[in-house]
Scaffold this motif. Structure first.
Motif, PDB file in Angstrom:
ATOM      1  N   ALA A  23       0.827  -1.213   0.000  1.00  0.00           N
ATOM      2  CA  ALA A  23       0.000   0.000   0.000  1.00  0.00           C
ATOM      3  C   ALA A  23       0.859   1.260   0.000  1.00  0.00           C
ATOM      4  CB  ALA A  23      -0.938  -0.008   1.208  1.00  0.00           C
ATOM      5  N   GLY A  25       3.664   3.508  -0.997  1.00  0.00           N
ATOM      6  CA  GLY A  25       4.575   3.546  -2.146  1.00  0.00           C
ATOM      7  C   GLY A  25       4.543   4.919  -2.773  1.00  0.00           C
ATOM      8  N   LEU A  26       4.702   4.932  -4.086  1.00  0.00           N
ATOM      9  CA  LEU A  26       4.700   6.206  -4.795  1.00  0.00           C
ATOM     10  C   LEU A  26       3.361   6.916  -4.649  1.00  0.00           C
ATOM     11  CD1 LEU A  26       6.433   4.914  -8.019  1.00  0.00           C
ATOM     12  CD2 LEU A  26       7.439   6.403  -6.278  1.00  0.00           C
ATOM     13  N   GLY A  27       2.312   6.135  -4.420  1.00  0.00           N
ATOM     14  CA  GLY A  27       0.990   6.723  -4.253  1.00  0.00           C
ATOM     15  C   GLY A  27       0.969   7.719  -3.108  1.00  0.00           C
ATOM     16  N   ASN A  28       1.728   7.444  -2.059  1.00  0.00           N
ATOM     17  CA  ASN A  28       1.738   8.334  -0.898  1.00  0.00           C
ATOM     18  C   ASN A  28       2.649   9.528  -1.104  1.00  0.00           C
ATOM     19  OD1 ASN A  28       1.592   5.405  -0.298  1.00  0.00           O
ATOM     20  ND2 ASN A  28       0.823   6.159   1.642  1.00  0.00           N
ATOM     21  N   TYR A 106       2.814   3.103 -13.352  1.00  0.00           N
ATOM     22  CA  TYR A 106       3.518   3.160 -12.067  1.00  0.00           C
ATOM     23  C   TYR A 106       5.007   2.890 -12.279  1.00  0.00           C
ATOM     24  CZ  TYR A 106       3.593   2.553  -6.941  1.00  0.00           C
ATOM     25  OH  TYR A 106       3.796   2.694  -5.592  1.00  0.00           O
ATOM     26  N   PHE A 228      -6.387   4.231  -4.603  1.00  0.00           N
ATOM     27  CA  PHE A 228      -5.073   3.967  -5.182  1.00  0.00           C
ATOM     28  C   PHE A 228      -4.059   3.749  -4.069  1.00  0.00           C
ATOM     29  CE2 PHE A 228      -0.976   5.110  -6.981  1.00  0.00           C
ATOM     30  CZ  PHE A 228      -1.003   4.453  -8.201  1.00  0.00           C
ATOM     31  N   SER A 229      -4.099   4.652  -3.080  1.00  0.00           N
ATOM     32  CA  SER A 229      -3.113   4.592  -2.020  1.00  0.00           C
ATOM     33  C   SER A 229      -3.263   3.333  -1.167  1.00  0.00           C
ATOM     34  CB  SER A 229      -3.258   5.844  -1.149  1.00  0.00           C
ATOM     35  OG  SER A 229      -2.177   5.944  -0.289  1.00  0.00           O
ATOM     36  N   SER A 231      -4.474   0.574  -2.248  1.00  0.00           N
ATOM     37  CA  SER A 231      -4.490  -0.576  -3.190  1.00  0.00           C
ATOM     38  C   SER A 231      -5.794  -1.347  -3.115  1.00  0.00           C
ATOM     39  CB  SER A 231      -3.353  -1.562  -2.911  1.00  0.00           C
ATOM     40  OG  SER A 231      -2.129  -0.953  -2.751  1.00  0.00           O
ATOM     41  N   MET A 234      -9.298  -3.424  -6.790  1.00  0.00           N
ATOM     42  CA  MET A 234      -8.896  -4.220  -7.945  1.00  0.00           C
ATOM     43  C   MET A 234      -8.207  -5.539  -7.570  1.00  0.00           C
ATOM     44  SD  MET A 234      -5.691  -3.065  -7.490  1.00  0.00           S
ATOM     45  CE  MET A 234      -4.747  -3.389  -8.974  1.00  0.00           C
ATOM     46  N   ALA A 236      -5.857  -6.423  -5.209  1.00  0.00           N
ATOM     47  CA  ALA A 236      -4.550  -6.594  -4.567  1.00  0.00           C
ATOM     48  C   ALA A 236      -4.746  -7.161  -3.162  1.00  0.00           C
ATOM     49  CB  ALA A 236      -3.819  -5.258  -4.486  1.00  0.00           C
ATOM     50  N   SER A 325       3.668  -6.153  -5.295  1.00  0.00           N
ATOM     51  CA  SER A 325       2.283  -6.535  -5.036  1.00  0.00           C
ATOM     52  C   SER A 325       1.447  -6.469  -6.307  1.00  0.00           C
ATOM     53  CB  SER A 325       1.675  -5.687  -3.911  1.00  0.00           C
ATOM     54  OG  SER A 325       1.295  -4.430  -4.386  1.00  0.00           O
ATOM     55  N   LEU A 326       1.778  -5.528  -7.193  1.00  0.00           N
ATOM     56  CA  LEU A 326       1.056  -5.458  -8.470  1.00  0.00           C
ATOM     57  C   LEU A 326       1.327  -6.701  -9.315  1.00  0.00           C
ATOM     58  CD1 LEU A 326       1.592  -1.700  -9.364  1.00  0.00           C
ATOM     59  CD2 LEU A 326      -0.616  -2.848  -9.360  1.00  0.00           C
ATOM     60  N   ILE A 329      -0.358  -9.937  -8.038  1.00  0.00           N
ATOM     61  CA  ILE A 329      -1.770 -10.139  -8.403  1.00  0.00           C
ATOM     62  C   ILE A 329      -1.833 -10.933  -9.705  1.00  0.00           C
ATOM     63  CG2 ILE A 329      -3.935  -8.990  -9.068  1.00  0.00           C
ATOM     64  CD1 ILE A 329      -2.903  -6.445  -7.738  1.00  0.00           C
TER      65      ILE A 329
HETATM   66  N1  PFF Z   1      -0.904   1.626  -3.178  1.00  0.00           N
HETATM   67  C1  PFF Z   1       0.246   1.799  -4.011  1.00  0.00           C
HETATM   68  C2  PFF Z   1       0.845   3.153  -3.703  1.00  0.00           C
HETATM   69  O1  PFF Z   1       0.216   3.957  -3.007  1.00  0.00           O
HETATM   70  O2  PFF Z   1       1.935   3.428  -4.179  1.00  0.00           O
HETATM   71  C3  PFF Z   1      -0.100   1.638  -5.462  1.00  0.00           C
HETATM   72  C4  PFF Z   1      -0.750   0.326  -5.770  1.00  0.00           C
HETATM   73  C5  PFF Z   1      -0.071  -0.860  -5.520  1.00  0.00           C
HETATM   74  C6  PFF Z   1      -2.028   0.296  -6.267  1.00  0.00           C
HETATM   75  C7  PFF Z   1      -0.674  -2.074  -5.774  1.00  0.00           C
HETATM   76  C8  PFF Z   1      -2.639  -0.921  -6.528  1.00  0.00           C
HETATM   77  C9  PFF Z   1      -1.944  -2.077  -6.280  1.00  0.00           C
HETATM   78  F1  PFF Z   1      -2.514  -3.224  -6.536  1.00  0.00           F
END
Ligand code: PFF
Length: 450
Positions: A23, A25-28, A106, A228-229, A231, A234, A236, A325-326, A329
């Motif tokens: 969770a 990652g770059l999203g944060n 990503y 997104f943040s 995860s 979808m 994951a 983690s992507l 899946i």
């Molecule tokens: N949650 C990850 C992030 O914030 O960087 C992005 C992400 C990873 C989205 C894995 C979806 C996923 F399945």
């Protein structure tokens, strides 16, 4: 017999850390500030936190319930839980498509971290003016060869880890490194808020909501960012849920992940926005925001070069646990559903992602003018997945679990077969059945229309 040789965590903390690693990652650090900066500042933060609490945590629990109940990947989970109505498997396939698209763009930004480690270590960012730092970013991303190389390298690294099934090794490493990233962010916060002139302005931009900024698109972007943040939406967390032990508490696990995840995002905001205003930059500059702001923060810190190298390295590792983690899946689904070997699954999926992802990389340079609905390919993938596909996936998940699965089964899984009291179960179930799906439909419609 479908077997996934990596199934099962040996401890609750292991499960939490692996899912939290996916969770956080770059999203944060990258996406949250850029979304907040382009969508109304403090108002966005408020709506974001609201969604994490109202929909994010219940949805994460729901994905864990599905995954752990079925002991399967995202596609297999629906096959196992709904043997008579095969149509639900489409929700799983939807998750797979979404994972491919997210991984494609990503990996572009993940590749940037590699380049910035090298730039920082070579001292090429040190002592540069803010304008020059921005120039360095565009010179790099507008090229083709190096950005593609970095993306390829990142995909290869992720592929190798997943292929060799050494996620556990990475988890051990990140168990130590993620707290280091956290501490580093704290230090950088101190530097940022003491930058003088703009710092106060930056903090009010982040924390003082201007309610007139809460528009349909701000709400949709905040919802998408929270999904997104975390995860979610979808599969994951269905995949990770299938690895969680039967005796672990799904509610506590979800809350922990949500808290860690949001905390890192807010810390990143406290680092970025005071600096944005102190260096007179535009908070709405888009995907490059973090990459053009942070080097300036490092330049204003004693020992900045070392900080910069360590920071981009840790950000790269945070991105790696997310790309793992992507890919997991996709690989878990291919291994269990198509009976591929892990090796073949990792290789084929990574190649497909590189082919799609190359278009995202090139959309900063040679394909810059190729736009669809006014967005480049990169922007389109970014927006479509987070703001539309994940919420739509989430909607389908809530309908499946809230309206299709028997309530007793949901309760049984959440309460670990009755071993623990699922105290707030009725509240959770109400959100799952009514609040979340209705909210998702309204937000999606107003977001699309407005
Ligand atoms: N949650 C990850 C992030 O914030 O960087 C992005 C992400 C990873 C989205 C894995 C979806 C996923 F399945």
């Amino acid at each position: 017999m479908e077997a996934n040789n990596n199934r099962g965590f040996t401890s609750n903390i292991g499960a939490i850390l692996a899912a939290a690693g996916g969770a956080v990652g770059l999203g944060n650090v990258w996406r949250f500030p850029y979304m907040l900066g382009s969508n109304g500042g403090g108002a966005f933060l408020l709506v974001y936190v609201f969604f994490v609490l109202l929909i994010g945590i219940p949805l994460m629990m729901s994905e864990f319930i599905i995954g752990r109940r079925a002991q399967r990947n995202v596609v297999g989970a629906f096959r196992v839980l709904s043997p008579k109505h095969k149509g639900w498997m489409l929700v799983g396939i939807f998750g797979i498509v979404c994972a491919f698209l997210i991984y494609a763009f990503y990996s572009v930004v993940a590749g940037w971290t590699l380049n910035y480690i090298v730039l920082a270590a070579g001292g090429r960012l040190a002592g540069q003016t803010p304008d020059r730092v921005t120039q360095i970013f565009s010179d790099f991303t507008q090229g083709s060869f190096w950005p593609l190389c970095n993306q390829f390298l990142f995909l290869a690294l992720t592929g190798l880890v997943v292929m060799m099934g050494v996620q556990k090794g990475i988890e051990k490493v990140s168990k130590i490194l993620m707290p280091v990233l956290f501490i580093l962010l704290l230090l950088m916060c101190v530097r940022s808020v003491t930058l003088g002139a703009g710092a106060k302005e930056g903090l009010s931009f982040l924390f003082k909501p201007d309610f007139s900024k809460i528009t349909g698109s701000c709400i949709l972007s905040a919802l998408g960012q929270s999904f997104f943040s975390m995860s979610i939406g979808m599969g994951a967390m269905i995949t990770y849920g299938s690895y969680i032990r039967k005796e672990d508490k799904l509610f506590n696990t979800s809350v922990w992940i949500a808290v860690c995840d949001s905390l890192v995002a807010i810390l990143a905001g406290i680092v970025i926005f005071p600096a944005v205003f102190a260096f007179s930059m535009d908070p709405a500059s888009g995907p490059e925001l973090v990459y053009i702001v942070l080097p300036n923060v490092f330049n204003s810190m004693p020992g900045g070069v070392v900080f910069a190298v360590v920071f981009f390295l840790l950000l790269g590792i945070a991105a790696l646990t997310s790309t793992i983690s992507l890919l997991e899946i996709l690989v878990a689904a291919a291994v269990e559903e198509l009976h591929w070997t892990r090796r073949r699954a990792s290789l084929v999926c990574s190649i497909v992602v590189f082919v799609i992802g190359a278009f995202c990389t090139l959309s900063f340079g040679p394909l810059k003018n190729m736009t669809i609905f006014d967005s480049t390919i990169f922007e389109l993938f970014d927006k479509i997945t987070a703001s539309y596909l994940m919420p739509i996936g989430a909607l389908m998940l809530t309908i499946f679990l809230g309206w299709f699965m028997p309530k007793a089964e949901v309760k049984d899984e959440l309460s670990n077969g009755g071993a623990i009291k699922a105290r707030a179960f009725e509240l959770y179930y109400f959100v799952l059945r009514y609040v979340a799906p209705i909210a998702l439909v309204i937000i999606l419609i107003t977001g699309i229309v407005g």
